[in-house]
Scaffold this motif. Structure first.
Motif, PDB file in Angstrom:
ATOM      1  N   VAL A 127      35.798  45.464  44.506  1.00  0.00           N
ATOM      2  CA  VAL A 127      37.078  44.909  44.962  1.00  0.00           C
ATOM      3  C   VAL A 127      37.766  44.101  43.872  1.00  0.00           C
ATOM      4  CG1 VAL A 127      36.314  44.835  47.356  1.00  0.00           C
ATOM      5  CG2 VAL A 127      36.018  42.823  45.929  1.00  0.00           C
ATOM      6  N   PHE A 128      37.008  43.732  42.820  1.00  0.00           N
ATOM      7  CA  PHE A 128      37.587  42.929  41.748  1.00  0.00           C
ATOM      8  C   PHE A 128      37.976  43.763  40.520  1.00  0.00           C
ATOM      9  CE2 PHE A 128      34.578  40.154  44.062  1.00  0.00           C
ATOM     10  CZ  PHE A 128      35.504  39.261  44.591  1.00  0.00           C
ATOM     11  N   ILE A 129      37.764  45.090  40.576  1.00  0.00           N
ATOM     12  CA  ILE A 129      38.127  45.953  39.454  1.00  0.00           C
ATOM     13  C   ILE A 129      39.628  46.233  39.491  1.00  0.00           C
ATOM     14  CG2 ILE A 129      37.842  48.222  38.405  1.00  0.00           C
ATOM     15  CD1 ILE A 129      35.005  48.287  39.426  1.00  0.00           C
ATOM     16  N   ARG A 130      40.322  45.868  38.404  1.00  0.00           N
ATOM     17  CA  ARG A 130      41.772  46.055  38.375  1.00  0.00           C
ATOM     18  C   ARG A 130      42.233  46.885  37.190  1.00  0.00           C
ATOM     19  NH1 ARG A 130      45.330  40.905  39.803  1.00  0.00           N
ATOM     20  NH2 ARG A 130      46.818  42.634  39.741  1.00  0.00           N
ATOM     21  N   THR A 131      41.327  47.261  36.289  1.00  0.00           N
ATOM     22  CA  THR A 131      41.712  48.077  35.135  1.00  0.00           C
ATOM     23  C   THR A 131      40.761  49.254  34.985  1.00  0.00           C
ATOM     24  OG1 THR A 131      40.327  46.861  33.538  1.00  0.00           O
ATOM     25  CG2 THR A 131      42.554  46.013  33.948  1.00  0.00           C
ATOM     26  N   ASN A 285      54.957  50.385  39.680  1.00  0.00           N
ATOM     27  CA  ASN A 285      54.699  49.216  38.838  1.00  0.00           C
ATOM     28  C   ASN A 285      53.276  48.744  39.088  1.00  0.00           C
ATOM     29  OD1 ASN A 285      54.781  46.963  37.280  1.00  0.00           O
ATOM     30  ND2 ASN A 285      56.389  45.917  38.438  1.00  0.00           N
ATOM     31  N   HIS A 286      52.320  49.231  38.282  1.00  0.00           N
ATOM     32  CA  HIS A 286      50.909  48.934  38.511  1.00  0.00           C
ATOM     33  C   HIS A 286      50.527  47.521  38.070  1.00  0.00           C
ATOM     34  CE1 HIS A 286      49.778  53.095  39.508  1.00  0.00           C
ATOM     35  NE2 HIS A 286      50.750  53.415  38.687  1.00  0.00           N
ATOM     36  N   SER A 287      51.316  46.911  37.225  1.00  0.00           N
ATOM     37  CA  SER A 287      50.920  45.617  36.673  1.00  0.00           C
ATOM     38  C   SER A 287      51.229  44.448  37.602  1.00  0.00           C
ATOM     39  CB  SER A 287      51.601  45.392  35.320  1.00  0.00           C
ATOM     40  OG  SER A 287      53.016  45.442  35.473  1.00  0.00           O
ATOM     41  N   ASN A 288      52.257  44.607  38.423  1.00  0.00           N
ATOM     42  CA  ASN A 288      52.636  43.514  39.323  1.00  0.00           C
ATOM     43  C   ASN A 288      52.609  43.969  40.766  1.00  0.00           C
ATOM     44  OD1 ASN A 288      53.277  41.658  37.187  1.00  0.00           O
ATOM     45  ND2 ASN A 288      55.139  42.875  36.812  1.00  0.00           N
ATOM     46  N   TYR A 289      51.555  43.630  41.461  1.00  0.00           N
ATOM     47  CA  TYR A 289      51.461  43.999  42.869  1.00  0.00           C
ATOM     48  C   TYR A 289      52.243  43.002  43.719  1.00  0.00           C
ATOM     49  CZ  TYR A 289      47.622  46.753  41.001  1.00  0.00           C
ATOM     50  OH  TYR A 289      46.876  47.623  40.258  1.00  0.00           O
ATOM     51  N   ARG A 290      52.655  43.437  44.857  1.00  0.00           N
ATOM     52  CA  ARG A 290      53.489  42.575  45.705  1.00  0.00           C
ATOM     53  C   ARG A 290      52.743  41.330  46.146  1.00  0.00           C
ATOM     54  NH1 ARG A 290      56.771  46.783  49.706  1.00  0.00           N
ATOM     55  NH2 ARG A 290      57.976  47.823  48.050  1.00  0.00           N
ATOM     56  N   SER A 291      51.453  41.493  46.384  1.00  0.00           N
ATOM     57  CA  SER A 291      50.687  40.343  46.847  1.00  0.00           C
ATOM     58  C   SER A 291      49.220  40.516  46.481  1.00  0.00           C
ATOM     59  CB  SER A 291      50.828  40.202  48.369  1.00  0.00           C
ATOM     60  OG  SER A 291      49.891  39.278  48.869  1.00  0.00           O
ATOM     61  N   PRO A 292      48.630  39.524  45.774  1.00  0.00           N
ATOM     62  CA  PRO A 292      47.197  39.607  45.445  1.00  0.00           C
ATOM     63  C   PRO A 292      46.334  39.711  46.699  1.00  0.00           C
ATOM     64  CG  PRO A 292      48.270  37.900  44.138  1.00  0.00           C
ATOM     65  CD  PRO A 292      49.267  38.340  45.176  1.00  0.00           C
ATOM     66  N   LEU A 293      46.766  39.035  47.755  1.00  0.00           N
ATOM     67  CA  LEU A 293      46.019  39.092  49.005  1.00  0.00           C
ATOM     68  C   LEU A 293      46.070  40.491  49.604  1.00  0.00           C
ATOM     69  CD1 LEU A 293      44.416  37.615  51.177  1.00  0.00           C
ATOM     70  CD2 LEU A 293      46.602  36.999  52.273  1.00  0.00           C
ATOM     71  N   LEU A 294      47.233  41.140  49.503  1.00  0.00           N
ATOM     72  CA  LEU A 294      47.370  42.510  50.003  1.00  0.00           C
ATOM     73  C   LEU A 294      46.483  43.458  49.199  1.00  0.00           C
ATOM     74  CD1 LEU A 294      48.731  44.714  51.713  1.00  0.00           C
ATOM     75  CD2 LEU A 294      50.565  44.784  49.984  1.00  0.00           C
ATOM     76  N   ALA A 295      46.461  43.272  47.883  1.00  0.00           N
ATOM     77  CA  ALA A 295      45.628  44.117  47.023  1.00  0.00           C
ATOM     78  C   ALA A 295      44.159  43.984  47.388  1.00  0.00           C
ATOM     79  CB  ALA A 295      45.839  43.738  45.561  1.00  0.00           C
ATOM     80  N   LEU A 296      43.712  42.759  47.585  1.00  0.00           N
ATOM     81  CA  LEU A 296      42.318  42.523  47.959  1.00  0.00           C
ATOM     82  C   LEU A 296      42.012  43.103  49.333  1.00  0.00           C
ATOM     83  CD1 LEU A 296      39.642  41.157  47.167  1.00  0.00           C
ATOM     84  CD2 LEU A 296      40.479  39.070  48.288  1.00  0.00           C
ATOM     85  N   SER A 297      42.961  42.971  50.248  1.00  0.00           N
ATOM     86  CA  SER A 297      42.766  43.490  51.604  1.00  0.00           C
ATOM     87  C   SER A 297      42.627  45.011  51.606  1.00  0.00           C
ATOM     88  CB  SER A 297      43.940  43.079  52.501  1.00  0.00           C
ATOM     89  OG  SER A 297      44.041  41.678  52.595  1.00  0.00           O
ATOM     90  N   VAL A 298      43.451  45.676  50.779  1.00  0.00           N
ATOM     91  CA  VAL A 298      43.380  47.132  50.705  1.00  0.00           C
ATOM     92  C   VAL A 298      42.033  47.575  50.146  1.00  0.00           C
ATOM     93  CG1 VAL A 298      44.327  49.167  49.554  1.00  0.00           C
ATOM     94  CG2 VAL A 298      45.863  47.453  50.540  1.00  0.00           C
TER      95      VAL A 298
END
Length: 381
Positions: A127-131, A285-298
């Motif tokens: 869940v913490f992998i972003r690259t 736009n992969h570098s700026n997600y709308r919400s870090p919480l949303l990204a983690l939730s997904v």
């Protein structure tokens, strides 16, 4: 993505007999062809008659084909199909880890489902992998482990060559089992979702067709050799995951290698699936997600979804057959041939049109029949 699922090919031969060998060759030929026509859909001729790359992704091709109906309909269909295929791949990794752990430690009174949960816990850091940088390093380790596994299995099979007999092959086969085998074999070749990106990143894209020919040729040779030697060694006793047939002194070693490979392989399809969702949400736009919480939730939702699916469908070969029949056939046969006909109809020869239509019909029939039989098999077991 294909590596660990090659272990299901000997089981596919068990249920398809001699026809399974032809299927492996046919699937390689058709997948190579659809890969070429998919890439052809990325190009259009300019005013000077030169081919120019006007599209960049599978999604772009789909949108170009469906722009009269809806500008984004095709892209949505392709993205959904890709996400489903990637999620099913993640589920298969969890299923096979549970299977491997239960066979590696038979004296521990834990079910396969519980082992899958334990393996799932080790995957929580995903869940913490972003690259892609981290994922690529894990994939390199997977390739090394994969070659070690194949080498061990084939070396053992060659030591049993005195027991081989062509009589182990069936002349008569069960139609439903045969269709499940078709799905397994198709799934072992699926790579179309990665081809547009791969071709675009090549130093010399003009060599793509040659590269595709050679890679599919060697893949066909290696898969046929592996499946054949394994099946001739164990015959009717061939199991869903071929490493389960190994003697105890090798099974533990190989299963632990497979376990390592499966766990290291999981992040790639997981990352790819979440990236597709993010690109849709953030419009590329992969570098700026709308919400870090949303990204983690997904990410957490994806992890939990794969675990739940692994709990309810813990049968490796049948699940792989279902995946191959649904998403594999769609992305590998149906959509490339359909898109090629749509975008290049006026420039195709009569033979090329017949070939594309034949591939589409064949893919549709195999997909439909494979879906019915795989689901029936899963419900029965």
């Amino acid at each position: 993505l294909q590596g660990i699922f090659v272990l299901g090919l000997p089981y596919a031969l068990l249920h398809s007999g001699y026809s399974g060998l032809l299927l492996i060759v046919l699937a390689a030929t058709l997948c190579c062809y659809t890969g070429k026509i998919l890439i052809a859909c990325l190009y259009e001729e300019n005013e000077d008659g030169q081919l120019v790359r006007v599209r960049g992704t599978y999604e772009d091709i789909a949108n170009a084909c469906c722009k009269k109906l809806s500008p984004k309909l095709g892209g949505i269909v392709v993205n959904v199909t890709q996400v489903v295929e990637l999620i099913m791949t993640c589920v298969l990794y969890l299923v096979v880890t549970g299977n491997l752990l239960s066979h590696s430690f038979p004296y521990v009174l834990i079910t396969e489902k519980t082992w899958s949960v334990i393996a799932f816990v080790t995957l929580l850091p995903c869940v913490f992998i972003r690259t892609l940088k981290i994922v690529s390093k894990l994939s390199q380790l997977c390739s090394l482990v994969h070659f070690v596994i194949i080498l061990i299995v084939m070396t053992y099979c060659l030591t049993q060559i005195h027991q081989w007999s062509w009589a182990k092959f069936k002349l008569s086969i069960e139609f439903e089992d045969f269709l499940v085998s078709v799905g397994v074999i198709i799934f072992s070749y699926t790579s179309q979702i990665f081809l547009p990106t791969l071709e675009g990143s090549m130093k010399n894209p003009g060599e793509f067709r040659c590269m595709l020919n050679w890679t599919h040729f060697f893949a066909c040779v290696l898969k046929t050799t592996f499946a054949l030697t394994a099946f001739l060694t164990w015959g009717e006793e061939t199991k869903e995951v071929i490493t389960d047939n190994l003697p105890s002194f090798l099974e533990m070693l190989v299963n632990l290698c497979l376990l390592t490979k499966a766990l290291l392989s999981y992040p790639l399809p997981f990352f790819a699936a979440t990236e597709i969702v993010y690109s849709c949400v953030s419009k590329g736009n992969h570098s700026n997600y709308r919400s870090p919480l949303l990204a983690l939730s997904v990410r957490v939702s994806f992890l939990l979804l794969t675990l739940l699916m692994a709990m309810f469908t813990p049968h490796f070969a049948l699940l792989m057959g279902l995946s191959g029949s649904v998403t594999g056939a769609a992305m590998t046969f149906l959509l490339p041939s359909l898109f090629h006909l749509k975008l290049k109809w006026k420039k195709l020869s009569f033979l090329e049109k017949c070939t594309d239509i034949s591939v589409f019909i064949l893919g549709f029939l195999c997909s439909l029949a494979g879906i019915v039989c795989s689901i029936k098999g899963l419900l029965e077991v």
